[in-house]
Write an enzyme that holds these catalytic residues in place. Structure first.
Site, PDB file in Angstrom:
ATOM      1  CD  GLU A 233      -3.064  -0.925   0.360  1.00 45.39           C
ATOM      2  OE1 GLU A 233      -3.224   0.154  -0.266  1.00 45.39           O
ATOM      3  OE2 GLU A 233      -3.795  -1.918   0.223  1.00 45.39           O
ATOM      4  CB  THR A 234       1.472   4.132  -1.905  1.00 48.55           C
ATOM      5  OG1 THR A 234       2.606   3.327  -2.252  1.00 48.55           O
ATOM      6  CG2 THR A 234       1.916   5.580  -1.782  1.00 48.55           C
TER       7      THR A 234
END
Length: 258
Positions: free
Chosen positions: A45-46
């Site tokens: 995830e970002t």
């Protein structure tokens, strides 16, 4: 344009464990650019947080945007509390799943996330085949399936068929069992999101915690995710929310040139 970027190991008390997430506090609002940055980071995830827009938070895997991510929320709160020169001990993010609250506590950062309720799902044989082991129960939540197996060993030693899992109409698949030295253990598989196995999945525990609370008759529980990196979570059931507490460690701090 130059913007700061942070890599944080979440649900971890030391580096190189838990689940890494990238965090970017910026006014970027271009979904195409966000997705390209997430693909370049190549982490599960970002998170992008816009402090000029009610702390709006958005989450991207390398391949798509998702509505909720627990470990990236933890990472974002960790960066906010420790690196943005903000004296607050509490922050509220605005997400596609509603308000996500993070409190700084002595035990770590406590997340207050929307509660998910597991609904029974009948097709047990389907999951037995894709996981290669006996399945006891199957449930469906907003994002994921929960598959309950006999014990911690089955969870740890499982060799799932990622091709078959990718065909599920869900974000991912959670496998869980009663733990040996914690209340429950789990693993999370999501090849359909570009992440075969997530190291520690905070959002999955918004579904796991209500299930195990009812099963064990407990409101506060300790949990482990048995990925290669591993992670530890303290989970508590509330009426409409799940509180998940974990620690985080900064791995990298730099800047992105756009």
């Amino acid at each position: 344009m130059t913007t700061s970027s942070y890599y944080v190991d979440d649900f971890a008390d030391k580096l190189f464990s838990g689940n890494p997430a990238a965090v970017i506090f910026s006014q970027i609002n271009d979904s195409y650019l966000m997705q390209n940055i997430a693909a370049e980071n190549n982490l599960s995830e970002t998170a992008f947080i816009n402090t000029q827009n009610d702390n709006q938070i958005r989450f991207f895997t390398p391949e798509l945007e998702v509505d909720l991510c627990g470990h990236a929320t933890l990472a974002s709160a960790f960066v906010f509390f420790n690196y943005l020169d903000k004296p607050q001990d509490k922050i509220t993010f605005s997400s596609k799943r509603g308000e996500l609250i993070a409190d700084k506590t002595e035990k770590g950062i406590k997340l207050i996330l929307p509660k998910d309720n597991p609904e029974p799902f009948a097709e047990i044989d389907l999951f037995s085949n894709m996981l290669g082991c006996k399945v006891l129960e199957v449930y469906r939540g907003i994002d994921d399936f929960i598959v309950v197996v006999e014990g911690e060993t089955e969870v740890k030693d499982m060799k799932p068929d990622f091709n078959e899992i990718s065909k599920l109409d869900s974000r991912g698949l959670i496998v869980t069992a009663h733990g040996v030295d914690v209340d429950f253990v789990s693993r999370w598989f999501g090849p359909q999101t570009g992440v075969d196995e997530d190291p520690v999945t905070g959002s999955a525990h918004t579904l796991l915690t209500p299930y195990w609370s009812q099963k064990l008759g407990k409101n506060i529980m300790n949990a482990k995710q048995l990925s290669k990196r591993g992670g530890f979570l303290i989970c508590e059931v509330k009426d409409k929310a799940i509180e998940i507490t974990g620690q985080a460690k900064l791995y990298l701090r730099g800047s992105i040139e756009l």
